[in-house]
Design a protein around this motif. Structure first.
Motif, PDB file in Angstrom:
ATOM      1  N   SER A 197       1.023  -1.190   0.226  1.00 34.33           N
ATOM      2  CA  SER A 197      -0.378   0.214   0.249  1.00 34.33           C
ATOM      3  C   SER A 197       0.698   1.027  -0.178  1.00 34.33           C
ATOM      4  N   ILE A 198       1.312   1.731  -0.983  1.00 31.69           N
ATOM      5  CA  ILE A 198       2.002   2.779  -1.007  1.00 31.69           C
ATOM      6  C   ILE A 198       1.180   4.594  -0.711  1.00 31.69           C
ATOM      7  N   ASP A 199       2.396   4.782  -0.077  1.00 30.80           N
ATOM      8  CA  ASP A 199       2.046   5.958   1.469  1.00 30.80           C
ATOM      9  C   ASP A 199       2.466   6.682  -0.145  1.00 30.80           C
ATOM     10  N   THR A 200       1.462   8.002  -0.193  1.00 30.67           N
ATOM     11  CA  THR A 200       1.139   8.661  -1.239  1.00 30.67           C
ATOM     12  C   THR A 200       1.775   9.931  -0.809  1.00 30.67           C
ATOM     13  N   LYS A 201       2.407   9.782   0.030  1.00 25.62           N
ATOM     14  CA  LYS A 201       2.970  11.384   0.941  1.00 25.62           C
ATOM     15  C   LYS A 201       4.433  11.397   0.794  1.00 25.62           C
ATOM     16  N   SER A 202       5.014   9.450  -0.412  1.00 24.58           N
ATOM     17  CA  SER A 202       7.202   9.622   0.756  1.00 24.58           C
ATOM     18  C   SER A 202       7.365   9.796  -0.988  1.00 24.58           C
ATOM     19  N   ILE A 203       8.761  10.091  -0.736  1.00 26.22           N
ATOM     20  CA  ILE A 203       9.258  10.791  -1.854  1.00 26.22           C
ATOM     21  C   ILE A 203       9.229   9.878  -2.452  1.00 26.22           C
ATOM     22  N   ASN A 204       9.969   8.529  -2.271  1.00 19.13           N
ATOM     23  CA  ASN A 204       9.565   7.443  -3.691  1.00 19.13           C
ATOM     24  C   ASN A 204       8.218   7.568  -4.003  1.00 19.13           C
ATOM     25  N   TYR A 205       7.303   7.913  -4.015  1.00 17.08           N
ATOM     26  CA  TYR A 205       5.873   7.472  -4.535  1.00 17.08           C
ATOM     27  C   TYR A 205       6.042   8.963  -5.518  1.00 17.08           C
ATOM     28  N   LEU A 206       6.626   9.714  -5.040  1.00 14.15           N
ATOM     29  CA  LEU A 206       6.517  11.469  -5.573  1.00 14.15           C
ATOM     30  C   LEU A 206       7.890  11.203  -6.796  1.00 14.15           C
ATOM     31  N   ARG A 207       8.084  10.196  -6.772  1.00 17.94           N
ATOM     32  CA  ARG A 207       9.546  10.246  -7.863  1.00 17.94           C
ATOM     33  C   ARG A 207       8.733   9.071  -8.778  1.00 17.94           C
ATOM     34  N   LEU A 208       8.175   8.362  -8.497  1.00 20.53           N
ATOM     35  CA  LEU A 208       7.679   7.625  -9.167  1.00 20.53           C
ATOM     36  C   LEU A 208       7.046   7.739 -10.586  1.00 20.53           C
ATOM     37  N   VAL A 209       5.585   8.947  -9.598  1.00 21.80           N
ATOM     38  CA  VAL A 209       4.324   9.318 -10.649  1.00 21.80           C
ATOM     39  C   VAL A 209       4.903  10.375 -11.552  1.00 21.80           C
ATOM     40  N   ARG A 210       6.162  11.110 -10.729  1.00 20.35           N
ATOM     41  CA  ARG A 210       6.926  12.240 -11.447  1.00 20.35           C
ATOM     42  C   ARG A 210       7.488  11.394 -12.632  1.00 20.35           C
ATOM     43  N   HIS A 211       8.383  10.260 -12.693  1.00 18.92           N
ATOM     44  CA  HIS A 211       8.730   9.493 -13.816  1.00 18.92           C
ATOM     45  C   HIS A 211       8.020   9.433 -14.728  1.00 18.92           C
ATOM     46  N   LEU A 212       6.536   8.519 -14.324  1.00 17.96           N
ATOM     47  CA  LEU A 212       5.780   7.998 -15.210  1.00 17.96           C
ATOM     48  C   LEU A 212       5.307   9.283 -16.279  1.00 17.96           C
ATOM     49  N   ARG A 213       5.024  10.379 -15.409  1.00 16.13           N
ATOM     50  CA  ARG A 213       3.778  11.198 -15.764  1.00 16.13           C
ATOM     51  C   ARG A 213       5.283  11.739 -17.770  1.00 16.13           C
ATOM     52  N   HIS A 214       7.148  12.019 -16.994  1.00 17.27           N
ATOM     53  CA  HIS A 214       8.033  12.157 -17.728  1.00 17.27           C
ATOM     54  C   HIS A 214       7.965  11.250 -19.151  1.00 17.27           C
ATOM     55  N   ALA A 215       7.829   9.573 -18.545  1.00 21.00           N
ATOM     56  CA  ALA A 215       7.602   8.924 -19.437  1.00 21.00           C
ATOM     57  C   ALA A 215       6.601   8.809 -20.569  1.00 21.00           C
ATOM     58  N   LYS A 259       1.512   3.854 -28.608  1.00 17.23           N
ATOM     59  CA  LYS A 259       3.184   4.399 -29.600  1.00 17.23           C
ATOM     60  C   LYS A 259       4.686   3.653 -29.212  1.00 17.23           C
ATOM     61  N   PRO A 260       4.874   3.112 -29.629  1.00 19.21           N
ATOM     62  CA  PRO A 260       6.444   2.462 -29.331  1.00 19.21           C
ATOM     63  C   PRO A 260       7.018   3.391 -27.693  1.00 19.21           C
ATOM     64  N   VAL A 261       7.841   2.099 -27.216  1.00 17.32           N
ATOM     65  CA  VAL A 261       8.627   2.528 -26.583  1.00 17.32           C
ATOM     66  C   VAL A 261      10.001   1.501 -26.583  1.00 17.32           C
ATOM     67  N   PRO A 262      10.335   3.251 -25.660  1.00  9.53           N
ATOM     68  CA  PRO A 262      12.016   2.147 -26.022  1.00  9.53           C
ATOM     69  C   PRO A 262      12.753   1.909 -24.573  1.00  9.53           C
ATOM     70  N   HIS A 263      12.657   0.626 -24.815  1.00  3.85           N
ATOM     71  CA  HIS A 263      13.734  -0.956 -23.981  1.00  3.85           C
ATOM     72  C   HIS A 263      14.124  -0.152 -23.005  1.00  3.85           C
ATOM     73  N   ALA A 264      15.139   1.289 -23.062  1.00  7.09           N
ATOM     74  CA  ALA A 264      15.292   2.036 -22.495  1.00  7.09           C
ATOM     75  C   ALA A 264      14.383   2.108 -21.303  1.00  7.09           C
ATOM     76  N   GLU A 265      13.042   2.680 -21.473  1.00  2.00           N
ATOM     77  CA  GLU A 265      12.357   2.894 -20.128  1.00  2.00           C
ATOM     78  C   GLU A 265      11.735   1.985 -19.021  1.00  2.00           C
ATOM     79  N   ALA A 266      12.679   0.611 -19.795  1.00  2.00           N
ATOM     80  CA  ALA A 266      12.508  -0.131 -18.056  1.00  2.00           C
ATOM     81  C   ALA A 266      13.145  -0.355 -17.474  1.00  2.00           C
TER      82      ALA A 266
END
Length: 282
Positions: A197-215, A259-266
């Motif tokens: 259960s992800i803590d939506t206030k945690s820094i790792n959650y924020l980083r993941l969401v922002r990474h997904l947005r940029h991806a 859209k195709p996704v570059p393998h580096a995203e993984a």
């Protein structure tokens, strides 16, 4: 735009149809701009604190239609709000925000008066993705509630934040909502797959969401990325669960965005998932 705007029709105290130097019809919006004005008068840009101009014919048509079913008090309030938004951001607002935000707030007020409450399932993601827009949206809803003596639900903050982001980036609200919905889906998949259960206030959650947005933005724009084959091999061996999950998320993004996704995203996604899995499970 100096002293060559001639009044053709006054729609209300704050909205006037004028003709410019090329005799092209435009709509000018400004506090008190139409007061005591009549056909043939000229409007000088030093008469008002701020002028908003609608040049696009379709935007003008939609805005004029909106004014026929919104009372002048509400329309003036929304114009003041858009002026406030413009002052809070250095970006010049897209003129479409006058149509989109006016329509949204007026409809939100009507829903409230009719006792209808629409839930916003992407509120947390919106706050994480667009923190400044969300803060300004909080100010907007506070003003609407105070001025109209109502209490719009918290979810409206998220909706208004998306309109603000659209207004300052020229991205369509539809695309922004689709991306927020996609991120919400990816986060839910992550929680289920990693059993946490992800803590939506945690820094790792924020980083993941922002990474997904940029991806998502990179994929949508078709940006190329340098392959990370050696690192991918290491991550696949060291963190197989997160690596496999990364590819599941990538396939969902690929299908949703077509859209195709570059393998580096993984590679980058695996590292974010591993960090989230490690620290949010402690």
């Amino acid at each position: 735009m100096k002293n060559n705007l001639q009044v053709k029709k006054v729609l209300n105290n704050n909205v006037v149809i004028v003709s410019d130097s090329l005799n092209k019809e435009i709509i000018v919006i400004g506090k008190g701009i139409g007061f005591a004005k009549k056909q043939g008068d000229f409007i000088f840009d030093d008469q008002v604190d701020k002028l908003f101009v609608l040049k696009d014919e379709n935007e003008q048509k939609q805005y004029r239609t909106l004014l026929t079913y919104i009372d002048e008090k509400t329309a003036e309030l929304i114009n003041d709000i858009i002026l406030h938004i413009g002052n809070r951001f250095e970006n010049k607002l897209n003129e479409h925000i006058h149509v989109a935000l006016t329509d949204h707030i007026a409809f939100a007020v009507k829903r409230y008066q009719q006792g209808m409450d629409i839930k916003n399932p992407f509120l947390t993601e919106t706050q994480t993705l667009y923190p400044k827009e969300f803060t300004v949206a909080e100010e907007v809803i506070e003003v609407v509630n105070r001025k109209l003596n109502i209490h719009l639900p918290e979810g409206e903050i998220g909706f208004v934040a998306l309109h603000i982001h659209s207004g300052i980036t020229n991205k369509s609200v539809t695309d922004i909502k689709k991306h927020s919905e996609l991120i919400n889906t990816l986060i839910n998949m992550t929680q289920q797959s990693l059993g946490l259960s992800i803590d939506t206030k945690s820094i790792n959650y924020l980083r993941l969401v922002r990474h997904l947005r940029h991806a998502i933005e990179r994929i949508s724009m078709g940006e190329k990325m340098e392959d990370q084959e050696r690192l991918a091999k290491v991550l696949k061996e060291e963190y197989p669960v997160c690596y496999n999950l990364a590819w599941k998320l990538i396939k969902v993004m690929q299908n949703a965005l077509n859209k195709p996704v570059p393998h580096a995203e993984a590679v980058y996604l695996t590292m974010h998932l591993q960090r989230l899995s490690r620290y949010d499970n402690e």
